[in-house]
Design a protein around this motif. Structure first.
Motif, short mmCIF file in Angstrom:
data_model
loop_
_atom_site.label_atom_id
_atom_site.label_comp_id
_atom_site.label_asym_id
_atom_site.label_seq_id
_atom_site.Cartn_x
_atom_site.Cartn_y
_atom_site.Cartn_z
N ASP A 1 37.12 -47.78 -10.51
CA ASP A 1 36.80 -48.27 -11.86
C ASP A 1 35.66 -49.27 -11.83
O ASP A 1 35.68 -50.29 -12.53
CB ASP A 1 38.03 -48.94 -12.51
N ASP B 1 33.23 -46.19 -13.17
CA ASP B 1 34.27 -46.07 -14.19
C ASP B 1 33.90 -45.02 -15.25
O ASP B 1 32.75 -44.87 -15.63
CB ASP B 1 34.52 -47.42 -14.86
N GLU C 1 33.61 -40.76 -12.05
CA GLU C 1 34.89 -40.27 -12.54
C GLU C 1 34.82 -39.94 -14.03
O GLU C 1 33.99 -40.49 -14.76
CB GLU C 1 36.03 -41.25 -12.23
MG MG Z 1 39.59 -45.20 -14.02
#
Ligand code: MG
Ligand code: C2E
Ligand code: MG
Ligand code: MG
Length: 271
Positions: free
Chosen positions: A180, A202, A236
């Motif tokens: 993140d 993130d 991500e």
């Molecule tokens: Mg995350």
């Protein structure tokens, strides 16, 4: 008038608060039982190399199917577990289950690494290092095939226990990732000092790629910063082709997201 209003509001708040606390208490008890009875399982989400388009790793994500409430999201039960030492049992369970499952798949020829999440409290748990060693030893999973993800906020905490745990993990040879990334305030110097292997951008930045020039500038600079200290960069939350192409153009190394594959039970992913 004002006084009555204030009082009824207070009573409403009280009832509401009590209801919420009761749900939490019940969930916590149910979670305790679920851990004890081995009812928690891991879903696996593919992590794809953007140069070869090959699945190079999977992230093991904890799943809880509650007998009454159905699927309870980790965002709800992880914080609950983190408030007690339940998180340590839960973390040990994930470690055991996922290393076992991955080692079995690798034994039948699958060349894929494993990533799992560690919570702050696990870094302070003296059982963590022996647990990791035992998991590697009993499954035969090579240390370098295991990557432990720790959120940026957890890593930046100034804890002696945590930095001891991190060096012990590096000693074992497992990989470390900062998860993140972009939601905290770490500096390049801190990133370098931590000697990690991977940085995960993130989802909130990846999500805005394409709609926001700012997001693109931020992602560009995160990638530059990560590469400057020799970190592999994973994006991500990739949800469409446009984001994927842009990330590839920006030099991002790997990606993960619904567009590439949702978290799935092992047998759905591989059988
Ligand atoms: Mg995350
Ligand atoms: P995380 O480690 O950042 O994991 C990625 C989360 O993003 C996962 O949510 C995943 O399902 C979700 N995701 C992946 N691709 C996409 C996408 O394209 N779009 C959207 N909207 N979401 C996407 P999940 O499984 O609900 O887990 C949430 C968080 O709970 C994880 O965030 C992690 O911080 C925590 N967590 C999950 N399993 C564990 C565990 O075993 N231990 C610990 N300590 N934390 C865990
Ligand atoms: Mg993660
Ligand atoms: Mg993440």
């Amino acid at each position: 008038q004002a006084k009555t209003l204030g009082r009824s509001r207070y009573e409403f708040f009280d009832v509401e608060l009590r209801r919420r606390m009761q749900r939490r208490l019940r969930l916590e008890q149910d979670l305790r039982d679920a851990v004890r009875l081995g009812k928690l399982w891991a879903a696996y989400q593919p992590v794809v190399d953007l140069r070869t388009n090959r699945m190079v790793a999977v992230e093991g994500l904890l799943r809880w199917t509650h007998p009454v409430h159905g699927a309870v999201p980790p965002m709800e039960f992880i914080p609950l577990a983190e408030e007690s030492d339940l998180i340590n049992q839960l973390g040990a369970h994930v470690l055991r289950v996922t290393t076992q499952e991955l080692a079995a798949r690798r034994a039948s020829g699958l060349d894929v690494d494993l990533k799992i999440n560690l919570s702050t409290r696990q870094l302070d748990d003296p059982a963590l290092i022996p647990d990791v060693e035992r998991a590697l030893h009993t499954t035969g999973l090579p240390a370098k095939a295991l990557c432990l993800e720790i959120t940026e906020s957890a890593l930046m905490r100034d804890s002696a226990l945590a930095s001891e745990a991190l060096s012990a993990l590096r000693e074992i040879g497992v990989r470390l990732a900062i998860d993140d990334f972009g939601t905290g305030y770490s500096s390049l110097a801190q990133l370098q000092r931590l000697t990690l292997d991977t940085l995960k951008i993130d989802r909130s930045f990846v999500m805005r790629l394409g709609d926001s020039a700012d997001a693109e500038a931020i992602v560009t600079s995160i990638i530059a910063m990560a590469h400057a200290v020799q970190l592999t960069v994973v994006a991500e939350g990739v949800e469409n082709e446009m984001q994927l192409n842009l990330l590839r153009e920006l030099g991002c190394d790997q990606a993960q997201g619904y567009y590439l594959g949702k978290p799935m039970p092992a047998r759905e992913l591989w059988d």
